[in-house]
Design a protein around this motif. Structure first.
Motif, PDB file in Angstrom:
ATOM      1  N   LEU A 167       0.552  -1.246  -0.021  1.00 60.82           N
ATOM      2  CA  LEU A 167      -0.177  -0.202  -0.060  1.00 60.82           C
ATOM      3  C   LEU A 167       0.645   1.475   0.257  1.00 60.82           C
ATOM      4  O   LEU A 167       0.393   2.521  -0.274  1.00 60.82           O
ATOM      5  CB  LEU A 167      -0.764   0.142   1.332  1.00 60.82           C
ATOM      6  CG  LEU A 167      -1.965  -1.170   1.509  1.00 60.82           C
ATOM      7  CD1 LEU A 167      -2.935  -0.939   2.360  1.00 60.82           C
ATOM      8  CD2 LEU A 167      -2.591  -1.749  -0.076  1.00 60.82           C
ATOM      9  N   ASP A 168       1.807   1.115  -0.049  1.00 61.46           N
ATOM     10  CA  ASP A 168       2.714   2.175   0.207  1.00 61.46           C
ATOM     11  C   ASP A 168       3.377   2.457  -1.407  1.00 61.46           C
ATOM     12  O   ASP A 168       3.787   3.477  -1.579  1.00 61.46           O
ATOM     13  CB  ASP A 168       4.245   2.473   1.002  1.00 61.46           C
ATOM     14  CG  ASP A 168       4.151   2.345   2.541  1.00 61.46           C
ATOM     15  OD1 ASP A 168       2.988   2.797   2.649  1.00 61.46           O
ATOM     16  OD2 ASP A 168       4.480   1.223   2.882  1.00 61.46           O
ATOM     17  N   LYS A 311      -7.580   3.040   0.692  1.00 62.20           N
ATOM     18  CA  LYS A 311      -6.369   3.056   0.086  1.00 62.20           C
ATOM     19  C   LYS A 311      -6.924   2.906  -1.513  1.00 62.20           C
ATOM     20  O   LYS A 311      -6.403   3.880  -2.471  1.00 62.20           O
ATOM     21  CB  LYS A 311      -4.768   2.321  -0.221  1.00 62.20           C
ATOM     22  CG  LYS A 311      -3.959   2.160  -1.391  1.00 62.20           C
ATOM     23  CD  LYS A 311      -2.806   3.639  -0.400  1.00 62.20           C
ATOM     24  CE  LYS A 311      -1.711   3.833  -1.698  1.00 62.20           C
ATOM     25  NZ  LYS A 311      -1.481   5.036  -1.911  1.00 62.20           N
ATOM     26  N   GLU A 314      -8.498   6.065  -2.094  1.00 62.20           N
ATOM     27  CA  GLU A 314      -7.990   7.141  -2.199  1.00 62.20           C
ATOM     28  C   GLU A 314      -7.632   7.907  -3.842  1.00 62.20           C
ATOM     29  O   GLU A 314      -7.602   8.625  -4.155  1.00 62.20           O
ATOM     30  CB  GLU A 314      -6.694   7.108  -1.163  1.00 62.20           C
ATOM     31  CG  GLU A 314      -5.807   8.651  -1.388  1.00 62.20           C
ATOM     32  CD  GLU A 314      -4.066   7.794  -0.087  1.00 62.20           C
ATOM     33  OE1 GLU A 314      -3.450   8.273  -1.251  1.00 62.20           O
ATOM     34  OE2 GLU A 314      -4.006   7.750   1.007  1.00 62.20           O
TER      35      GLU A 314
END
Length: 320
Positions: A167-168, A311, A314
């Motif tokens: 997710l980064d 996420k 987003e």
């Protein structure tokens, strides 16, 4: 009859005696392979299938067997859907909402596999963007159309074992890209999406599950060379031999689609909701690298699922 079924069971086996008259099912990816067989089996038992595909001309030709097999009021209609374009996804969802006809089941079947590094129309890494984010937006936008007692079935894969989601760095901006690493991320996302969708909707009687169809030779593997396929099978067989499991065998397309239809309309909802299924049964959590069956713990982790949902919202700029 709900079983016992297994890895060699076909769609016709699991649907024997099942009457789906009056049921409406949305199946994505009906222009080839598992999507066509899933639609055929459902329509043959009386379901009205709404088949989604990027190329409608190709889908019309591919679904001729679906129309030929349709019985007891079953049939198929086609809608345009390009999962690699959120504009297309939203247009498809808007049209379905405007029509207002509810679904008993949504089967998120379409996908891509092990493709070279590329990006969707919205700038997402292709496998994550197509396999996960496209379905994430489509399903959430039409969630109100899924009837109480209905189900969502996400086609995942044993390939989720290649990688957890990142997710980064979901678009591989800082991480070295590998075809199967990206595929693994997208398939883990398919499982986690089912976990969180199930949690959010089970109070109103809508359940979600993820399934692994098995190893099938379809258009999904169009980017894989013969050497790569042989290498993958060899590695699976080496692991199987080490663990005492039987050698790998390809499934036929009707065998591959069996778990999808089993989880969609045969298995008790409370037994598959929020879980991962393979070979027409619920898979066990398996952390042993030597075993090729089972589901990785991270793919069912509720905190991981909730974080992926946030996420994903987003990334697509939309809250559900």
């Amino acid at each position: 009859m709900t079983g016992p079924f297994g890895e060699t069971s076909t769609t016709d086996d699991v649907l024997e005696g099942v009457d789906l008259s009056g049921k409406r099912v949305l199946v994505t990816g009906v222009s080839a392979g598992l999507g066509v067989e899933t639609a055929r089996a459902l329509a043959a038992h009386g379901a009205h299938v709404v088949g989604a595909a990027r190329n409608l001309e190709k889908a019309r030709k591919a679904t001729e067997p679906v129309r030929a097999a349709a019985a007891n009021g079953g049939g198929i209609e086609l809608v345009e859907l390009d999962l690699a374009s959120l504009a297309s996804v939203r247009a498809c969802a808007d049209a379905l909402i405007a029509a207002g006809e509810p679904f008993d089941v949504v089967i998120a079947n379409a996908g891509v596999m092990a493709c070279p590094k590329s990006f969707t129309a919205d700038g997402f890494e292709t496998q994550f963007g197509t396999n996960h984010l496209g379905h994430f937006v489509l399903v959430n936008r039409i969630a109100s159309l899924i009837k109480p007692g209905g189900r969502l079935v996400n086609l995942a894969s044993a390939g989720h074992r290649f990688s957890d989601v990142d997710l980064d760095d979901p678009n591989f901006e800082h991480t070295p890209y590998t075809e199967f690493g990206a595929y693994g991320r997208s398939k883990t996302a398919n499982v986690l999406f089912a976990v969180e969708f199930d949690r959010r909707h089970k109070a109103r009687g809508v359940r979600a599950t993820a399934v692994h169809p098995g190893g099938i030779q379809t258009e999904l593997a169009r980017y894989m060379t013969e050497d790569l396929v042989n290498s993958l099978v060899s590695s699976i067989n080496a692991a199987n031999e080490k663990s005492g499991a039987a050698p790998f065998q390809w499934k036929t397309i009707p065998q591959g689609a069996a778990t999808s239809v089993w989880a969609a309309v045969v298995a008790p909802a409370e037994e598959v909701g929020g879980l991962y299924c393979e070979d027409c049964h619920v898979a066990e959590i398996q952390d042993n690298d030597e075993l090729r069956s089972g589901v990785r713990r991270y793919a069912l982790d509720p905190d991981n699922a909730e974080a992926l949902w946030a996420k994903s919202e987003e990334m697509v700029g939309e809250t559900f």
